[in-house]
Design a protein around this motif. Structure first.
Motif, PDB file in Angstrom:
ATOM      1  N   LYS A   1       3.377   6.375  -6.892  1.00  0.00           N
ATOM      2  CA  LYS A   1       2.438   7.316  -7.511  1.00  0.00           C
ATOM      3  C   LYS A   1       2.950   8.756  -7.340  1.00  0.00           C
ATOM      4  O   LYS A   1       3.027   9.519  -8.306  1.00  0.00           O
ATOM      5  N   ALA A   2       3.307   9.076  -6.110  1.00  0.00           N
ATOM      6  CA  ALA A   2       3.743  10.434  -5.808  1.00  0.00           C
ATOM      7  C   ALA A   2       4.966  10.816  -6.630  1.00  0.00           C
ATOM      8  O   ALA A   2       5.137  11.964  -7.026  1.00  0.00           O
TER       9      ALA A   2
ATOM     10  N   PHE B   1       0.835  -1.203   0.000  1.00  0.00           N
ATOM     11  CA  PHE B   1       0.000   0.000   0.000  1.00  0.00           C
ATOM     12  C   PHE B   1       0.875   1.260   0.000  1.00  0.00           C
ATOM     13  O   PHE B   1       0.715   2.150  -0.833  1.00  0.00           O
ATOM     14  N   ASP B   2       1.832   1.275   0.919  1.00  0.00           N
ATOM     15  CA  ASP B   2       2.737   2.429   1.019  1.00  0.00           C
ATOM     16  C   ASP B   2       3.583   2.595  -0.236  1.00  0.00           C
ATOM     17  O   ASP B   2       3.805   3.698  -0.719  1.00  0.00           O
TER      18      ASP B   2
ATOM     19  N   HIS C   1      -6.182   1.676  -3.979  1.00  0.00           N
ATOM     20  CA  HIS C   1      -5.557   2.767  -4.733  1.00  0.00           C
ATOM     21  C   HIS C   1      -6.047   2.771  -6.172  1.00  0.00           C
ATOM     22  O   HIS C   1      -6.376   3.792  -6.734  1.00  0.00           O
TER      23      HIS C   1
ATOM     24  N   TRP D   1       2.908   1.715  -3.235  1.00  0.00           N
ATOM     25  CA  TRP D   1       2.118   2.218  -4.359  1.00  0.00           C
ATOM     26  C   TRP D   1       1.991   3.739  -4.249  1.00  0.00           C
ATOM     27  O   TRP D   1       2.180   4.462  -5.221  1.00  0.00           O
ATOM     28  N   GLN D   2       1.724   4.169  -3.016  1.00  0.00           N
ATOM     29  CA  GLN D   2       1.585   5.604  -2.790  1.00  0.00           C
ATOM     30  C   GLN D   2       2.865   6.343  -3.156  1.00  0.00           C
ATOM     31  O   GLN D   2       2.838   7.380  -3.814  1.00  0.00           O
TER      32      GLN D   2
END
Lengths: 309, 449
Positions: free
Chosen positions: A181-182, A174-175, A216, A177-178
Motif C-alpha cells: 500500500k505504502a 499483514f505487513d 486493512h 499489505w502495508q
C-alpha cells in the motif's frame, strides 16, 4: 498473440502426441468402429476426465456413429472437442484491472502443487503487463520456502516481503499489505504454505490470513486461487471442494501440464464447482504460465490444433 | 485414506445379500460398480479392468458359505486380491552397508521431505545417514534439505557451486566415507518422465553412485498419469521401491494399485504427514484392510511400542495401581501419546474410524490441558489439593485460559484419582458406575487417556 498460442501449443505438443499415440487407431484411421470406440473410452479415462465427462463424450460420438457408420476419425475428434468445449463453457478466467490498490491474490493449495513457482511466474507476468507487484512470502512453515520465493524474486527482479521461518503467516501478510500500500503497488501476491485440505487447523490458518488482511481492506484478498497439480486424479476435485468451502475460491491455476498428463481433472472441478480457470502451468520457465483457453485446451487434447489428423 | 473406495465397494456389495451361489448374473451389477469405484479412485483403466476380471473368475460358482453373508465373502475375495496386487513382496530395504539410496520423482511429489524422513528412520534403525543434495534446479532446494538435515541431526553434503550432478553424487559418497556415514540418501530434482535431458542426468548419477535402492516418490493423489510415470522411471532407472506420500490426505490412492500392478515394484514406505516423524513402513495387507474399512490396528500398536518406553509405562501402571498418580505423571503420559503422532493419524488407524475427522478441537484441547499443567509449580502438580482460588487464577492467567477450565481439569483429575483408588480397593462394579457417570457428563475422561 501468435507467440502466445504457439507457446501453448508447444507446451501441449507432448500431450497431443501422447493422446494421439494412444488413439492413433481412432483419430488417424479412416473410420470409427466398435474397437476404436473402446480404445477411445480408455484414452478418455486415462486422461483423468472422470466417469461423467467420459460417458458424455462417448455418448455423443456413439450417437453420431449410429447415425452414420462411415464416421471418420477426424469427425469423432471434432465431436469430442465440441463436447469438451461445451462442458467447459465459461470456464476461462480473466483477471480484471485492479479495482483497488493493492489487489490481493492469494495462492493456496496442497503441498507440492506449485504455489511458490506459480506466484513468482504470475508476478512476472503482471509485471510484464506494466503492473507493479509485491510478493508476500507467507509459507513460513516449509523449510527454505521463503528462500525459494526470494530466489525467484531476485531472478525476475520482483519485490518480496518475508519474515523469519516459523513466523506467523498472517502477520507476514499483514505487513506485506502495508508495504504494498505504502509503495502504491497494483498487486500483492500472497504465497501460502502447502496444506492438505483434510487438516482442519491448517485450514484455520488460511482463514486467519484472510481475517488479518481484511483489517486493512474488507474486500481482501480479492482473488483466492487454488493451485492444483494437473497430474493428480479425482482427489483434486475433493481438494477444490474443501478449499472452496472454507476459503471461497475465485479461481484455479492448473500446473505441471507439460508432461503427458492431460489435466482432465480440471473438467471435473469445473463441472462441480464452476470456479473459473485462469492459468495453466506448461513448463518451468517464467513465461510458461499461460492463460487458460477452452478452445486451445479442447483442441490440444483431441489433437486438432492445425496438425495433420 | 481410501475411505471413499471403501464406501463405494461397500454399497456395491450390499446388493449381494441373501444370495445362495455367486453367479455371473448376480455378480454383474456389483462388479460393474466395483470397476466404477476403482476408476473413480484413480486406479488405472486397464488395472481396474483386469482386477475386476480376476475377482469375477474367482467368485463365480462359489457357493456362499453358511453363516457368511455373500457380500462378506466377496469382500474377502477382493481383499485377498488386493493384498496380492499390492504385493507381498520385499518391502525391506537392502541390507548393504554402506547403503546407498537414490530418491527420484516428479516435481512436488515430496522427495526432499521423504529424504529427511527416511534419514530419520534409518538413524533410528542404527545407521549413520548422510543426505546429499543433488537438486541443483529448484531454487532453495538445497537449503530445504540442509535445514531438515540439521533438524534431524543428519550429516549433510552439498556443493552449491557445482552444476555436475553425477560429480556431486560421487563427492557425497567420498564425504560419507570420510565422516564415517554408512548410509547415503541422494535427494534429486523433480523431473518429468518425458524430459529426456533430466532423465539422462539421473541415469548418469545412478551409474556413478551405484545405489542399492532407487526409490520413486509418488504423490498418493496422482491420477492415471501414475502408470506413465512409474513405467518410464522404471525403464530408465530400474526402480527398487516406491514411496507413497501425502496419504494423510483423503486421496483414494488408486495410484498405488496401478503402479504396483503395472511395474511390480514394491511399495516400501508411506508418508503420512509433514513432520519428519510421520513416515511408515508399507504393509500391503494392512493397506488392503484399510481399503476395506477394517482398520489398521497393527500399525497403531507398533507405533505405541516404538514411542512409549516400556519401563516408563510399567512405572506409570504401578503408580496408577497404587493410586499415586499426580498431574506431573499425567503430563508425561500425555506427551507420550503426542509423540506417537497427530491424533488424526492415530484415529485413522482405528477400525471403523477411518472416515472420522478428529478436527482441531481435540488437539487444541490437549494443548490447553498441557498449558494449564505447565503453568503450575512442581509442588502444585504433585499435590493438586493445595490449589486454592488465587493459585487457580494465577494458573489460568499463565495458561491463557479461563479459570473454569482449570477447575474442570482438576475435577476430572479428582474423578480419575477416585477411580484409581477404587481399582486399588477392588471395587470393580462401583468403578464401572463411576465411569458411566463420567461418560454421561459428556467429558469421557481426559484427552489423550
Amino acid at each position: 498473440m501468435f507467440g502466445l498460442f504457439k507457446k501453448f501449443k508447444d507446451g501441449f505438443a507432448k500431450t497431443v502426441k501422447a493422446i494421439s499415440d494412444q488413439t492413433a487407431g481412432i483419430f488417424f484411421g479412416k473410420r470409427i468402429d466398435a474397437d476404436s470406440l473402446e480404445e477411445l473410452e480408455e484414452a478418455l479415462y486415462t486422461a483423468d476426465f472422470g466417469v461423467e465427462t467420459t460417458a458424455e463424450i462417448l455418448a455423443e460420438i456413439r450417437k453420431a456413429y449410429t447415425a452414420d457408420e462411415t464416421l471418420q476419425g477426424r469427425q469423432a475428434a471434432e465431436i469430442g472437442a465440441a463436447v469438451l468445449t461445451r462442458v467447459l463453457a465459461g470456464a476461462e478466467g480473466a483477471l480484471p484491472p485492479p479495482a483497488t490498490k493493492p489487489t490481493v491474490i492469494a495462492m493456496i493449495g496442497v503441498n507440492g502443487s506449485g504455489k511458490t513457482t506459480t506466484a513468482a511466474k504470475l508476478a512476472w507476468r503482471l509485471k510484464g503487463d506494466g503492473q507493479m507487484v509485491t510478493l508476500a512470502a507467507c509459507d513460513t512453515f516449509r523449510a527454505a520456502a521463503v528462500e525459494q520465493l526470494k530466489s525467484w524474486a531476485t531472478k525476475l527482479d520482483i519485490e518480496v516481503i518475508a519474515s523469519h521461518p516459523g513466523a506467523d503467516a498472517a502477520a507476514v501478510a499483514f505487513d506485506a499489505w502495508q508495504a504494498a500500500k505504502a509503495r502504491g503497488r497494483d498487486y500483492l501476491i500472497v504465497d501460502t504454505a502447502g496444506r492438505l485440505h483434510t487438516k482442519g487447523h491448517l485450514m484455520d490458518e488460511l482463514a486467519k490470513i484472510r481475517r488479518v488482511l481484511q483489517k486493512h481492506d474488507p474486500s481482501a484478498p480479492q482473488h483466492r486461487w487454488l493451485v492444483v497439480d494437473g497430474s493428480l486424479g479425482t482427489n483434486s476435485i475433493e481438494q477444490a471442494k474443501v478449499f472452496h468451502e472454507s476459503f471461497g475460491l475465485t479461481g484455479l491455476v492448473v500446473t505441471k501440464l507439460d508432461g503427458t498428463s492431460r489435466g482432465g481433472a480440471l473438467v471435473g472441478i469445473w463441472r462441480q464447482l464452476k470456479i473459473p480457470i485462469y492459468f495453466l502451468g506448461l513448463g518451468e520457465q517464467a513465461e510458461d504460465l499461460q492463460p487458460f483457453s477452452v478452445e486451445n485446451y479442447a483442441k490440444a487434447v483431441f489433437g486438432l490444433d492445425d496438425q495433420k489428423v | 485414506m481410501f475411505e471413499s473406495l471403501t464406501e463405494k465397494l461397500g454399497s456395491a456389495l450390499r446388493n449381494l445379500r441373501g444370495v445362495g451361489t455367486l453367479t455371473e448374473a448376480n455378480m454383474a451389477d456389483a462388479l460393474k460398480e466395483v470397476r466404477t469405484a476403482l476408476l473413480a479412485a484413480d486406479v488405472h483403466f486397464k488395472v481396474a479392468r483386469d482386477f475386476v476380471e480376476r475377482v469375477q473368475t474367482q467368485c463365480v460358482g462359489q457357493e456362499v458359505l453358511k453363516g457368511v453373508a455373500p457380500g462378506q465373502q466377496v469382500v474377502k475375495i477382493i481383499h485377498d486380491e488386493l493384498v496380492r496386487l499390492l504385493g507381498e513382496g520385499e518391502t525391506n530395504l537392502s541390507a548393504a552397508r554402506p547403503l546407498k539410496i537414490l530418491m527420484v520423482g516428479l516435481h512436488g511429489s515430496g522427495k526432499t521431505t521423504s529424504t529427511a524422513k527416511l534419514g530419520k528412520l534409518l538413524k533410528k534403525r542404527g545407521y549413520r545417514p548422510l543426505v546429499a543434495a543433488c537438486d541443483i534446479y529448484r531454487p532453495a532446494a538445497i537449503d530445504q534439505l540442509e535445514i531438515l538435515a540439521k533438524q534431524e541431526e543428519l550429516s549433510f553434503y552439498a556443493d552449491r557451486a557445482s552444476r555436475d550432478v553425477p560429480a556431486i553424487g560421487a563427492a557425497a559418497l567420498a564425504a560419507a566415507s570420510a565422516d564415517g556415514s554408512d548410509c547415503v540418501i541422494f535427494d534429486t530434482a523433480g523431473r518429468l518422465q518425458i524430459d529426456a535431458n533430466l532423465i539422462e542426468e539421473v541415469k548418469k548419477l545412478r551409474a556413478k553412485v551405484q545405489p542399492d535402492e532407487v526409490l520413486l516418490v509418488v504423490d498418493g493423489a496422482l491420477g492415471q498419469e501414475a502408470v506413465n510415470v512409474a513405467k518410464t522411471f522404471h525403464e530408465a532407472l530400474s526402480l527398487t521401491g516406491l514411496i507413497l506420500t501425502k496419504l494423510d490426505g483423503d486421496a483414494r490412492g488408486g495410484a498405488a494399485l496401478s503402479i504396483k500392478s503395472i511395474t511390480g515394484v514394491p511399495i516400501k514406505f508411506i508418508g503420512m504427514g509433514e513432520k519428519t516423524g510421520d513416515f511408515d513402513t508399507f504393509y500391503p495387507d494392512r493397506l488392503a484392510s484399510r481399503i476395506l474399512g477394517m482398520g489398521d490396528v497393527v500399525s497403531l500398536v507398533e507405533k505405541a511400542q516404538e514411542h512409549i518406553d516400556q519401563k516408563d509405562a510399567e512405572r506409570m501402571a504401578e503408580k496408577m495401581r497404587k493410586a499415586d498418580f499426580n498431574l506431573e505423571d499425567f503430563l508425561a503420559q500425555m506427551q507420550q501419546v503426542k509423540k506417537m503422532g497427530s491424533m488424526q493419524s492415530l484415529i485413522g488407524m482405528m477400525p471403523g474410524m477411518s472416515g472420522v475427522e478428529v478436527g482441531p478441537d481435540a488437539e487444541k484441547q490437549m494443548a490447553r490441558t498441557e498449558a494449564i499443567i505447565h503453568s503450575m509449580t512442581y509442588q502444585e502438580r504433585r499435590k493438586p489439593e493445595v490449589l486454592n482460588g488465587s493459585r487457580r487464577q494465577r494458573i489460568a492467567n499463565g495458561a491463557g485460559v479461563k479459570i473454569v477450565e482449570v477447575n474442570q481439569l482438576l475435577k476430572q483429575f479428582q474423578q480419575m484419582q477416585k477411580m484409581m483408588k477404587m481399582m486399588k480397593g477392588g471395587g470393580g462394579k462401583k468403578m464401572m458406575r463411576q465411569m458411566e457417570m463420567m461418560q454421561r457428563q459428556g467429558k469421557g475422561g481426559f484427552p489423550g487417556m
